[in-house]
Design a protein around this motif. Structure first.
Motif, PDB file in Angstrom:
ATOM      1  N   ALA A 108       0.816  -1.223   0.000  1.00  0.00           N
ATOM      2  CA  ALA A 108       0.000   0.000   0.000  1.00  0.00           C
ATOM      3  C   ALA A 108       0.850   1.275   0.000  1.00  0.00           C
ATOM      4  N   GLU A 109       1.919   1.264   0.789  1.00  0.00           N
ATOM      5  CA  GLU A 109       2.734   2.494   0.882  1.00  0.00           C
ATOM      6  C   GLU A 109       3.347   2.863  -0.476  1.00  0.00           C
ATOM      7  N   GLU A 110       3.862   1.836  -1.165  1.00  0.00           N
ATOM      8  CA  GLU A 110       4.476   2.095  -2.482  1.00  0.00           C
ATOM      9  C   GLU A 110       3.422   2.447  -3.525  1.00  0.00           C
ATOM     10  N   PHE A 111       2.272   1.810  -3.407  1.00  0.00           N
ATOM     11  CA  PHE A 111       1.205   2.096  -4.372  1.00  0.00           C
ATOM     12  C   PHE A 111       0.701   3.528  -4.187  1.00  0.00           C
ATOM     13  N   MET A 112       0.666   3.966  -2.944  1.00  0.00           N
ATOM     14  CA  MET A 112       0.242   5.346  -2.637  1.00  0.00           C
ATOM     15  C   MET A 112       1.194   6.340  -3.311  1.00  0.00           C
ATOM     16  N   LYS A 113       2.513   6.069  -3.195  1.00  0.00           N
ATOM     17  CA  LYS A 113       3.505   6.960  -3.824  1.00  0.00           C
ATOM     18  C   LYS A 113       3.343   6.947  -5.346  1.00  0.00           C
ATOM     19  N   PHE A 114       3.104   5.768  -5.895  1.00  0.00           N
ATOM     20  CA  PHE A 114       2.905   5.595  -7.345  1.00  0.00           C
ATOM     21  C   PHE A 114       1.704   6.436  -7.796  1.00  0.00           C
ATOM     22  N   LYS A 115       0.633   6.303  -7.038  1.00  0.00           N
ATOM     23  CA  LYS A 115      -0.610   7.006  -7.355  1.00  0.00           C
ATOM     24  C   LYS A 115      -0.427   8.533  -7.291  1.00  0.00           C
ATOM     25  N   GLN A 116       0.388   8.977  -6.325  1.00  0.00           N
ATOM     26  CA  GLN A 116       0.598  10.428  -6.149  1.00  0.00           C
ATOM     27  C   GLN A 116       1.284  11.083  -7.353  1.00  0.00           C
ATOM     28  N   GLN A 117       1.952  10.258  -8.156  1.00  0.00           N
ATOM     29  CA  GLN A 117       2.618  10.816  -9.347  1.00  0.00           C
ATOM     30  C   GLN A 117       1.617  11.211 -10.431  1.00  0.00           C
ATOM     31  N   TYR A 118       0.377  10.690 -10.338  1.00  0.00           N
ATOM     32  CA  TYR A 118      -0.644  10.948 -11.373  1.00  0.00           C
ATOM     33  C   TYR A 118      -1.932  11.424 -10.694  1.00  0.00           C
ATOM     34  N   PRO A 119      -1.921  12.658 -10.191  1.00  0.00           N
ATOM     35  CA  PRO A 119      -3.031  13.107  -9.337  1.00  0.00           C
ATOM     36  C   PRO A 119      -4.422  13.078  -9.978  1.00  0.00           C
ATOM     37  N   GLY A 120      -4.504  13.208 -11.309  1.00  0.00           N
ATOM     38  CA  GLY A 120      -5.843  13.229 -11.934  1.00  0.00           C
ATOM     39  C   GLY A 120      -6.338  11.855 -12.374  1.00  0.00           C
ATOM     40  N   ALA A 121      -5.527  10.835 -12.172  1.00  0.00           N
ATOM     41  CA  ALA A 121      -5.858   9.517 -12.737  1.00  0.00           C
ATOM     42  C   ALA A 121      -6.924   8.783 -11.929  1.00  0.00           C
ATOM     43  N   ILE A 150     -13.257  -0.660 -18.164  1.00  0.00           N
ATOM     44  CA  ILE A 150     -12.408   0.376 -18.785  1.00  0.00           C
ATOM     45  C   ILE A 150     -13.175   1.089 -19.903  1.00  0.00           C
ATOM     46  N   ARG A 151     -13.998   0.337 -20.629  1.00  0.00           N
ATOM     47  CA  ARG A 151     -14.799   0.947 -21.714  1.00  0.00           C
ATOM     48  C   ARG A 151     -15.731   2.032 -21.180  1.00  0.00           C
ATOM     49  N   GLN A 152     -16.121   1.927 -19.915  1.00  0.00           N
ATOM     50  CA  GLN A 152     -17.068   2.909 -19.357  1.00  0.00           C
ATOM     51  C   GLN A 152     -16.377   4.179 -18.850  1.00  0.00           C
ATOM     52  N   ILE A 153     -15.059   4.185 -18.862  1.00  0.00           N
ATOM     53  CA  ILE A 153     -14.314   5.371 -18.408  1.00  0.00           C
ATOM     54  C   ILE A 153     -14.066   6.267 -19.625  1.00  0.00           C
ATOM     55  N   PRO A 154     -14.470   7.536 -19.537  1.00  0.00           N
ATOM     56  CA  PRO A 154     -14.359   8.408 -20.710  1.00  0.00           C
ATOM     57  C   PRO A 154     -12.954   8.430 -21.317  1.00  0.00           C
ATOM     58  N   GLU A 155     -12.915   8.446 -22.658  1.00  0.00           N
ATOM     59  CA  GLU A 155     -11.650   8.568 -23.392  1.00  0.00           C
ATOM     60  C   GLU A 155     -10.949   9.838 -22.891  1.00  0.00           C
ATOM     61  N   GLY A 156      -9.669   9.806 -22.808  1.00  0.00           N
ATOM     62  CA  GLY A 156      -8.941  11.001 -22.384  1.00  0.00           C
ATOM     63  C   GLY A 156      -8.709  11.022 -20.874  1.00  0.00           C
ATOM     64  N   GLN A 157      -9.495  10.239 -20.142  1.00  0.00           N
ATOM     65  CA  GLN A 157      -9.279  10.147 -18.684  1.00  0.00           C
ATOM     66  C   GLN A 157      -8.071   9.236 -18.433  1.00  0.00           C
ATOM     67  N   GLN A 158      -7.104   9.764 -17.686  1.00  0.00           N
ATOM     68  CA  GLN A 158      -5.916   8.969 -17.368  1.00  0.00           C
ATOM     69  C   GLN A 158      -6.310   7.823 -16.400  1.00  0.00           C
ATOM     70  N   ILE A 159      -5.764   6.630 -16.652  1.00  0.00           N
ATOM     71  CA  ILE A 159      -6.111   5.469 -15.811  1.00  0.00           C
ATOM     72  C   ILE A 159      -4.835   4.810 -15.263  1.00  0.00           C
ATOM     73  N   ILE A 160      -4.837   4.584 -13.963  1.00  0.00           N
ATOM     74  CA  ILE A 160      -3.781   3.749 -13.361  1.00  0.00           C
ATOM     75  C   ILE A 160      -4.387   2.357 -13.238  1.00  0.00           C
ATOM     76  N   PHE A 161      -3.653   1.333 -13.675  1.00  0.00           N
ATOM     77  CA  PHE A 161      -4.141  -0.043 -13.562  1.00  0.00           C
ATOM     78  C   PHE A 161      -3.101  -0.887 -12.824  1.00  0.00           C
ATOM     79  N   GLY A 162      -3.561  -1.636 -11.824  1.00  0.00           N
ATOM     80  CA  GLY A 162      -2.632  -2.502 -11.098  1.00  0.00           C
ATOM     81  C   GLY A 162      -3.378  -3.665 -10.475  1.00  0.00           C
ATOM     82  N   PRO A 163      -2.738  -4.618  -9.842  1.00  0.00           N
ATOM     83  CA  PRO A 163      -1.286  -4.771  -9.884  1.00  0.00           C
ATOM     84  C   PRO A 163      -0.787  -5.624 -11.049  1.00  0.00           C
ATOM     85  N   ASP A 164      -1.681  -6.210 -11.874  1.00  0.00           N
ATOM     86  CA  ASP A 164      -1.176  -7.141 -12.887  1.00  0.00           C
ATOM     87  C   ASP A 164      -0.867  -6.446 -14.219  1.00  0.00           C
TER      88      ASP A 164
END
Ligand code: 13P
Ligand code: SF4
Length: 324
Positions: A108-121, A150-164
């Motif tokens: 969780a701690e590392e994922f939180m840092k990862f997520k913080q790099q892409y604030p709008g995602a 994923i198809r339901q998320i508007p085009e242009g919206q940044q997406i973080i996908f994990g962990p696979d």
């Protein structure tokens, strides 16, 4: 692997398999319990379970039932998801050490840092993740509904996908959609390589290769069909082919052979020395442990209420976005 109970003795302890099955059935009635099992568990567990399914089917079954107790033969994140959805029910698991290394590869701690790099995602995470990760996510998904979500998320919206990363890049390629991927993988599926898969295809020229999206791209590109365990199973029933090379955990072959006894199923080779890619965590669920956990009503899954509520949202969103 066969469905013959007398051929399976591992984990039977002091009881014969028939005796264990009988005892489990009696306990199940007395406790008003529902036994859920994943396709990768050993055949004797699948035989005694009320529902055998993929991660999505099992999450849905955990949500919609009248049982007082849920007994989950799978890996930890599956039982944990059942508890998140059912705080008032007792959720038991034959062996809580049956964790999923993919889920555990995303702290969780590392994922939180990862997520913080892409604030709008928007954060979409595979159900093979811990409750802490689900609490940091917007939407959970499984391999059977990842594309639909994923198809339901508007085009242009940044997406973080994990962990696979393999499932993430499969969906990216399929939808032509860039996603920011956490670099986790399942050791069982990532172990299949193009070289040995192609050798198997040469050896069985009439067979169709089918693969789980947790496999690498070099394998998926040769597959006639890619899908979750349930989708693979359904495909083997509906396809006109009568031979399949199956690139996923070989536990699923039990149900494939049961549904299509006239067809031939070949577990995809990992490498010549180590032919089958087995999930040792799933196999920690034995019939004896299942019986003991019901008899003693432990180990039981418990979760802190704040964490439960924080992780529930992303699971509920997944279920709402993929109605039955
Ligand atoms: P599905 O059964 O949802 O396809 O998931 C496969 C898996 O690896 C479960 O841990
Ligand atoms: Fe985890 Fe892979 Fe085992 Fe599924 S098969 S439980 S993803 S390690």
């Amino acid at each position: 692997m066969t469905g013959d109970l007398t051929s399976i003795t591992a984990g039977a302890g002091d009881h014969s398999l028939e005796e264990l099955i009988q005892r489990i059935r009696v306990l199940k009635k007395d406790m008003n319990a529902l036994i859920l099992a994943h396709y990768y568990t050993v055949p004797e567990i699948q035989q005694v379970a009320d529902i055998v399914g993929d991660s999505l089917a099992l999450a849905r079954a955990a949500e919609n039932n009248d049982a007082a107790v849920i007994v989950f033969a799978g890996v930890y994140f599956m039982a944990e998801t059942a508890k998140i959805l059912n705080p008032d029910k007792q959720v038991l698991m034959p062996d809580t050490y049956a964790g999923c290394p993919l889920a555990d590869s995303c702290p969780a701690e590392e994922f939180m840092k990862f997520k913080q790099q892409y604030p709008g995602a928007i954060v979409v995470t595979y159900i093979n993740s811990t409750a802490d990760i689900k609490a940091l996510s917007d939407i959970t998904c499984t391999s059977s509904n990842a594309e639909q979500i994923i198809r339901q998320i508007p085009e242009g919206q940044q997406i973080i996908f994990g962990p696979d990363r393999n499932l993430g890049s499969y969906i990216s390629r399929k939808l032509g959609r860039n996603m920011i991927l956490w670099q986790g993988y399942c050791y069982v599926h990532d172990a299949f390589s193009e070289r040995y898969i192609l050798k198997a295809c040469q050896e069985y020229p009439g067979a169709e290769l089918i693969a789980h999206p947790e496999c690498r791209e070099e394998v998926l590109r040769h597959a006639a069909f890619t899908g979750s365990t349930k989708a693979l199973l359904d495909y083997t029933v509906s396809s006109s082919a009568d031979q399949f090379i199956v690139a996923t955990e070989p536990g699923i072959l039990y149900e494939m052979r049961k549904r299509s006894p006239q067809k031939k199923f070949i577990p995809a080779p990992k490498d010549p020395e180590n032919p089958f890619s087995v999930c040792t965590q799933m196999k920690q669920n034995t019939l004896e442990k299942l019986y003991q956990c019901m008899l003693n009503r432990k180990p039981e899954i418990n979760i802190d209420e704040t964490l439960r509520l924080a992780s529930l949202d992303s699971i509920r969103k997944m279920l709402a976005m993929t109605p039955v």
